[in-house]
Design a protein around this motif. Structure first.
Motif, PDB file in Angstrom:
ATOM      1  N   UNK A 167       0.835  -1.196   0.000  1.00  0.00           N
ATOM      2  CA  UNK A 167       0.000   0.000   0.000  1.00  0.00           C
ATOM      3  C   UNK A 167       0.872   1.249   0.000  1.00  0.00           C
ATOM      4  N   UNK A 168       1.940   1.233   0.823  1.00  0.00           N
ATOM      5  CA  UNK A 168       2.821   2.402   0.884  1.00  0.00           C
ATOM      6  C   UNK A 168       3.493   2.631  -0.463  1.00  0.00           C
ATOM      7  N   UNK A 169       3.942   1.539  -1.109  1.00  0.00           N
ATOM      8  CA  UNK A 169       4.568   1.675  -2.431  1.00  0.00           C
ATOM      9  C   UNK A 169       3.573   2.243  -3.430  1.00  0.00           C
ATOM     10  N   UNK A 170       2.338   1.721  -3.381  1.00  0.00           N
ATOM     11  CA  UNK A 170       1.322   2.215  -4.322  1.00  0.00           C
ATOM     12  C   UNK A 170       1.091   3.706  -4.114  1.00  0.00           C
ATOM     13  N   UNK A 171       0.953   4.116  -2.832  1.00  0.00           N
ATOM     14  CA  UNK A 171       0.676   5.528  -2.567  1.00  0.00           C
ATOM     15  C   UNK A 171       1.837   6.392  -3.048  1.00  0.00           C
TER      16      UNK A 171
ATOM     17  N   UNK B  73      -6.373  -2.198   5.629  1.00  0.00           N
ATOM     18  CA  UNK B  73      -6.414  -1.563   4.304  1.00  0.00           C
ATOM     19  C   UNK B  73      -5.485  -2.313   3.363  1.00  0.00           C
ATOM     20  N   UNK B  74      -6.084  -3.002   2.426  1.00  0.00           N
ATOM     21  CA  UNK B  74      -5.256  -3.749   1.475  1.00  0.00           C
ATOM     22  C   UNK B  74      -5.390  -3.161   0.078  1.00  0.00           C
ATOM     23  N   UNK B  75      -4.398  -3.448  -0.721  1.00  0.00           N
ATOM     24  CA  UNK B  75      -4.352  -2.932  -2.089  1.00  0.00           C
ATOM     25  C   UNK B  75      -5.346  -3.704  -2.949  1.00  0.00           C
TER      26      UNK B  75
END
Lengths: 176, 102
Positions: free
Chosen positions: A3-7, B1-3
């Motif tokens: 998620x952090x990478x995506x953001x 919270x998942x991608x």
């Protein structure tokens, strides 16, 4: 972690797109497009599509971006910062249109449409016996079996497009 | 919270509307081409994201690859056309090519 990478990469894409929407210098817009396409390739890796990510780097970053920069060099009156290379017109109606399209897309596909989907990190690993769908091996196998005809047609199509582009960009004095 | 693919969808909607904004507002033909490239990229991002809903099939990724090929060929032809536009009108700005204007 994902998620952090995506953001992070999504922020890079958003900043680059906003910069492209603001700047009037086409060369600067081209360099912003470079960062945007690069971050997009990273997102493809996050989505489990490694081969598409490499194709994005080769085709877009290496090909289309170069073509666009050549186009700027050949057609812009000046490449410096002194004067804007491209005018803008009807900014506010266009901004309203873009905002409306964004809201329309989000309203048409609310999050619960995606509720039944498995998280990406799990679905990418859901095929234990064969390589997962994004791997180069599976892609090559699929290209040469189920997608063989589109693959060959795409090759001929590219040849036709390149010959056509070379013919179109000939000097007009040479045309009979 | 998942991608989830929804995150990709929101990002691609943003890319799409920015591309439409660029293509509609800019005067220079190369800038219009940049806007259409953004729109195409938004579509490809969606294809790759929704591939994850059907991990046993590869349709999304294959369509993404062929969309990339079509976009590359389109960019090459579009730049040849822009080059001709520049030769004929001494300008890359689309409003200057008004010979057919009634």
């Amino acid at each position: 972690m994902l998620e952090a990478l995506f953001i992070g990469f999504a922020t890079l894409i958003g900043l680059a797109a906003a910069f492209m929407a603001r700047t009037r210098n086409l060369v600067h817009a081209g360099f912003a497009l470079f960062f945007l396409l690069f971050a997009q390739a990273a997102l493809y890796v996050l989505a489990g599509a490694e081969f598409t990510a490499i194709a994005q780097l080769v085709v877009y970053v290496g090909g289309v971006l170069l073509l666009v920069l050549y186009g700027v060099m050949l057609t812009a009156r000046s490449l410096g910062d002194a004067e804007p290379q491209t005018g803008v017109f009807q900014q506010w109606p266009a901004a309203l249109l873009a905002l409306g399209l964004f809201i329309l897309l989000l309203a048409a596909f609310p999050p619960h449409v995606f509720e039944r989907t498995a998280p990406i990190a799990q679905s990418a690993r859901s095929l234990p016996s064969i390589p997962h769908a994004g791997a180069a091996e599976a892609t090559g196998f699929e290209l040469l079996t189920g997608w063989l005809l589109p693959f060959e047609v795409a090759g001929v199509f590219l040849l036709v497009a390149l010959i056509g582009a070379a013919y179109l960009s000939r000097h007009s004095s040479e045309t009979p | 919270m998942t991608l989830t693919p929804y995150w990709f969808f929101v990002l691609s909607a943003f890319l799409f509307s920015t591309g439409v904004y660029l293509a509609v507002t800019r005067r220079h033909a190369v800038a219009v081409l940049l806007g259409t490239e953004l729109v195409i990229n938004a579509g490809i991002l969606n294809l790759v994201a929704f591939q994850q809903l059907y991990p046993e099939r590869m349709d999304g990724q294959m369509t993404a690859l062929f969309a990339m090929i079509a976009a590359a060929a389109g960019a090459a032809v579009a730049l040849a056309i822009i080059l001709n536009l520049y030769r004929n009108f001494r300008s890359g700005n689309t409003p200057d090519s008004e010979e057919l204007k009634g």
